[in-house]
Design a protein around this motif. Structure first.
Motif, PDB file in Angstrom:
ATOM      1  N   GLU A  78      -4.003  85.083  12.137  1.00  0.00           N
ATOM      2  CA  GLU A  78      -2.643  84.542  12.245  1.00  0.00           C
ATOM      3  C   GLU A  78      -2.459  83.771  13.551  1.00  0.00           C
ATOM      4  OE1 GLU A  78       2.023  86.039  12.388  1.00  0.00           O
ATOM      5  OE2 GLU A  78       0.426  87.415  11.775  1.00  0.00           O
ATOM      6  N   ALA A  79      -3.027  84.302  14.629  1.00  0.00           N
ATOM      7  CA  ALA A  79      -2.947  83.608  15.918  1.00  0.00           C
ATOM      8  C   ALA A  79      -3.721  82.300  15.887  1.00  0.00           C
ATOM      9  CB  ALA A  79      -3.484  84.521  17.027  1.00  0.00           C
ATOM     10  N   VAL A  80      -4.845  82.285  15.157  1.00  0.00           N
ATOM     11  CA  VAL A  80      -5.601  81.034  15.010  1.00  0.00           C
ATOM     12  C   VAL A  80      -4.753  79.990  14.281  1.00  0.00           C
ATOM     13  CG1 VAL A  80      -7.642  79.958  13.979  1.00  0.00           C
ATOM     14  CG2 VAL A  80      -7.824  82.212  15.026  1.00  0.00           C
ATOM     15  N   GLY A  81      -4.026  80.431  13.251  1.00  0.00           N
ATOM     16  CA  GLY A  81      -3.153  79.508  12.529  1.00  0.00           C
ATOM     17  C   GLY A  81      -2.063  78.942  13.420  1.00  0.00           C
ATOM     18  N   GLN A  82      -1.484  79.772  14.263  1.00  0.00           N
ATOM     19  CA  GLN A  82      -0.456  79.290  15.189  1.00  0.00           C
ATOM     20  C   GLN A  82      -1.031  78.250  16.151  1.00  0.00           C
ATOM     21  OE1 GLN A  82       0.863  82.910  17.015  1.00  0.00           O
ATOM     22  NE2 GLN A  82       2.162  83.508  15.294  1.00  0.00           N
ATOM     23  N   TYR A  83      -2.213  78.535  16.656  1.00  0.00           N
ATOM     24  CA  TYR A  83      -2.847  77.605  17.605  1.00  0.00           C
ATOM     25  C   TYR A  83      -3.186  76.287  16.925  1.00  0.00           C
ATOM     26  CZ  TYR A  83      -5.779  76.133  21.514  1.00  0.00           C
ATOM     27  OH  TYR A  83      -6.305  75.451  22.587  1.00  0.00           O
ATOM     28  N   ARG A  84      -3.673  76.369  15.692  1.00  0.00           N
ATOM     29  CA  ARG A  84      -4.053  75.145  14.977  1.00  0.00           C
ATOM     30  C   ARG A  84      -2.833  74.292  14.646  1.00  0.00           C
ATOM     31  NH1 ARG A  84      -7.448  72.473  15.832  1.00  0.00           N
ATOM     32  NH2 ARG A  84      -7.443  71.437  13.827  1.00  0.00           N
ATOM     33  N   ILE A  85      -1.731  74.909  14.283  1.00  0.00           N
ATOM     34  CA  ILE A  85      -0.524  74.134  13.981  1.00  0.00           C
ATOM     35  C   ILE A  85      -0.066  73.381  15.223  1.00  0.00           C
ATOM     36  CG2 ILE A  85       1.949  74.352  13.510  1.00  0.00           C
ATOM     37  CD1 ILE A  85       1.293  76.410  11.412  1.00  0.00           C
ATOM     38  N   ALA A  86      -0.048  74.065  16.358  1.00  0.00           N
ATOM     39  CA  ALA A  86       0.360  73.403  17.599  1.00  0.00           C
ATOM     40  C   ALA A  86      -0.569  72.239  17.925  1.00  0.00           C
ATOM     41  CB  ALA A  86       0.360  74.419  18.745  1.00  0.00           C
ATOM     42  N   TRP A  87      -1.873  72.453  17.763  1.00  0.00           N
ATOM     43  CA  TRP A  87      -2.841  71.403  18.077  1.00  0.00           C
ATOM     44  C   TRP A  87      -2.716  70.232  17.105  1.00  0.00           C
ATOM     45  CZ3 TRP A  87      -5.406  68.425  20.855  1.00  0.00           C
ATOM     46  CH2 TRP A  87      -6.140  68.842  21.970  1.00  0.00           C
ATOM     47  N   ARG A  88      -2.544  70.531  15.829  1.00  0.00           N
ATOM     48  CA  ARG A  88      -2.497  69.459  14.828  1.00  0.00           C
ATOM     49  C   ARG A  88      -1.298  68.547  15.037  1.00  0.00           C
ATOM     50  NH1 ARG A  88      -6.432  67.334  12.936  1.00  0.00           N
ATOM     51  NH2 ARG A  88      -5.225  66.531  11.180  1.00  0.00           N
ATOM     52  N   LEU A  89      -0.173  69.105  15.450  1.00  0.00           N
ATOM     53  CA  LEU A  89       0.997  68.263  15.710  1.00  0.00           C
ATOM     54  C   LEU A  89       0.763  67.352  16.908  1.00  0.00           C
ATOM     55  CD1 LEU A  89       3.846  70.843  15.047  1.00  0.00           C
ATOM     56  CD2 LEU A  89       3.225  68.881  13.630  1.00  0.00           C
ATOM     57  N   ILE A  90       0.087  67.859  17.932  1.00  0.00           N
ATOM     58  CA  ILE A  90      -0.248  67.020  19.079  1.00  0.00           C
ATOM     59  C   ILE A  90      -1.272  65.955  18.682  1.00  0.00           C
ATOM     60  CG2 ILE A  90      -1.369  67.055  21.345  1.00  0.00           C
ATOM     61  CD1 ILE A  90      -0.076  69.803  21.764  1.00  0.00           C
ATOM     62  N   GLU A  91      -2.254  66.327  17.887  1.00  0.00           N
ATOM     63  CA  GLU A  91      -3.234  65.351  17.409  1.00  0.00           C
ATOM     64  C   GLU A  91      -2.576  64.280  16.550  1.00  0.00           C
ATOM     65  OE1 GLU A  91      -6.137  67.733  15.426  1.00  0.00           O
ATOM     66  OE2 GLU A  91      -7.370  67.980  17.226  1.00  0.00           O
ATOM     67  N   THR A 136       4.808  79.707  17.498  1.00  0.00           N
ATOM     68  CA  THR A 136       3.931  78.560  17.774  1.00  0.00           C
ATOM     69  C   THR A 136       4.519  77.620  18.819  1.00  0.00           C
ATOM     70  OG1 THR A 136       3.180  78.696  15.477  1.00  0.00           O
ATOM     71  CG2 THR A 136       2.641  76.686  16.659  1.00  0.00           C
ATOM     72  N   GLY A 137       5.838  77.617  18.962  1.00  0.00           N
ATOM     73  CA  GLY A 137       6.495  76.698  19.888  1.00  0.00           C
ATOM     74  C   GLY A 137       5.992  76.778  21.316  1.00  0.00           C
ATOM     75  N   PRO A 138       5.923  77.967  21.938  1.00  0.00           N
ATOM     76  CA  PRO A 138       5.416  78.045  23.310  1.00  0.00           C
ATOM     77  C   PRO A 138       3.981  77.557  23.465  1.00  0.00           C
ATOM     78  CG  PRO A 138       6.603  80.044  22.726  1.00  0.00           C
ATOM     79  CD  PRO A 138       6.470  79.255  21.468  1.00  0.00           C
ATOM     80  N   ILE A 139       3.169  77.721  22.426  1.00  0.00           N
ATOM     81  CA  ILE A 139       1.790  77.219  22.485  1.00  0.00           C
ATOM     82  C   ILE A 139       1.795  75.703  22.595  1.00  0.00           C
ATOM     83  CG2 ILE A 139      -0.420  77.139  21.272  1.00  0.00           C
ATOM     84  CD1 ILE A 139       0.426  79.711  19.812  1.00  0.00           C
ATOM     85  N   ALA A 140       2.606  75.050  21.760  1.00  0.00           N
ATOM     86  CA  ALA A 140       2.693  73.587  21.798  1.00  0.00           C
ATOM     87  C   ALA A 140       3.237  73.107  23.135  1.00  0.00           C
ATOM     88  CB  ALA A 140       3.572  73.093  20.654  1.00  0.00           C
ATOM     89  N   THR A 141       4.214  73.821  23.670  1.00  0.00           N
ATOM     90  CA  THR A 141       4.775  73.421  24.960  1.00  0.00           C
ATOM     91  C   THR A 141       3.725  73.482  26.057  1.00  0.00           C
ATOM     92  OG1 THR A 141       6.957  74.234  24.285  1.00  0.00           O
ATOM     93  CG2 THR A 141       6.583  73.929  26.638  1.00  0.00           C
ATOM     94  N   ALA A 142       2.883  74.513  26.031  1.00  0.00           N
ATOM     95  CA  ALA A 142       1.812  74.617  27.031  1.00  0.00           C
ATOM     96  C   ALA A 142       0.792  73.496  26.868  1.00  0.00           C
ATOM     97  CB  ALA A 142       1.128  75.981  26.916  1.00  0.00           C
TER      98      ALA A 142
END
Length: 338
Positions: free
Chosen positions: A88-101, A170-176
């Motif tokens: 689940e944490a991997v999914g959160q990280y991937r969503i944040a990364w994919r939006l930045i990509e 996932t929001g704080p991950i994307a912010t970082a």
């Protein structure tokens, strides 16, 4: 068996299709090749240049190895995250990364696709090469920085709207991750610049350093959570950027000071815009009530703030790009008129 017969039939059909495609391509290619040879004075010669082949092999192998390392660079953290915190944490990280990509692909990919060709044509003119590189990076910063920092300020609201409340963390991950906006943009254009001056091997050294630093920081920070891993990735990007800029100065003659000046105004405007959006998003949401409209209103506020900042403080930065656009428009009208 029936499965074997079916597999054989499919294989035969695919083979016939490939042969038909190749024969069609051959029939259409050979006449065109003959016309080119008839119109051009150039003819192929039976010569073999070992030095050119060796240089081509070194360049190609270095670029291929660099692409593999870059692929590992954005995937290796997921192994650590999965081991410590689960899928689940991997999914959160991937969503944040994919939006930045996605932001990077929308803005940086079109510019990056022509940067290598543009810079290669100027490789023997150091001044023109340096000016073109800084102008390319500056143009990328104008479009990428506000999108990244704006997304960082509204990451929680954007992810909740797009993917639902179940991905709220996932929001704080994307912010970082968006805090690495500057090295993110620099990294995209450093590789074409070094490749344009035939220094592909140095790109590999940068990528290897980035991978080693990512592994170390991820290993140290993964026990503290996914946000800490994202912060470590951002820290790695900033720590390795000076080495990358050193190589650009050494091999391409690009002074880091000129590049910093090229991105300074978009960076300042984007930070001011993100701060205002972050401070006003709660009052806006409370006043409007409906999340989609509140998000759209915050985006509009950010666009207005960024535009006003550039108009008030960034006219000197915008002038070369406006002149280039007007010149291209005049050439297009002249060509249409003829």
């Amino acid at each position: 068996s029936a499965a074997d017969h079916s597999s054989s039939a499919i294989t035969s059909a695919m083979t016939r299709r490939v042969l038909r495609h190749n024969s069609t391509a051959s029939c259409s290619t050979h006449p065109g090749l003959g016309m080119i040879w008839r119109m051009s004075p150039w003819r192929p010669a039976l010569m073999f240049d070992r030095s050119r082949v060796r240089g081509l092999i070194i360049f190609s192998s270095s670029m291929m190895a660099t692409q593999i390392v870059w692929l590992l660079l954005v995937r290796v953290q997921e192994i650590f995250i999965s081991r410590w915190h689960g899928p689940e944490a991997v999914g959160q990280y991937r969503i944040a990364w994919r939006l930045i990509e996605l932001i990077g692909q929308a803005v940086l990919a079109p510019i990056g696709s022509v940067s290598l060709v543009t810079l290669s044509r100027l490789q023997h003119d150091k001044t023109a090469f340096r000016n073109a590189y800084n102008r390319i990076v500056g143009a990328a910063a104008l479009g990428t920085f506000p999108l990244l920092f704006g997304f960082g300020a509204l990451s929680q609201e954007t992810i909740d709207l797009l993917f639902g409340r179940q991905w709220h963390n996932t929001g704080p991950i994307a912010t970082a991750l968006v805090l690495m906006a500057v090295p993110f943009v620099m990294n995209v254009f450093a590789a074409p610049a070094l490749a344009a001056v035939d220094k592909a091997q140095t790109i590999m050294s940068v990528a290897a350093l980035q991978l080693a630093a990512t592994l170390l920081l991820t290993w140290l920070l993964v026990p503290y959570g996914v946000v800490a891993v994202a912060a470590g990735y951002t820290l790695r990007a900033w720590l390795t950027m000076p080495y990358q800029q050193y190589l650009l100065k050494k091999h391409a003659g690009i002074d880091p000071g000129g590049t910093i000046r090229a991105v300074a105004m978009p960076l300042a405007g984007s930070l001011a815009m993100a701060a205002i959006v972050w401070l006003t998003k709660a009052p806006v949401a409370a006043a409007i009530g409906w999340p989609p409209v509140a998000l759209a209103a915050s985006v509009a506020i950010g666009a207005v703030v960024y535009g006003l900042f550039l108009v008030l403080f960034g006219r000197h930065t915008l002038k070369p790009y406006i002149d280039t656009a007007l010149s291209a428009l005049r050439r297009g009208r002249a060509a249409a008129g003829t």
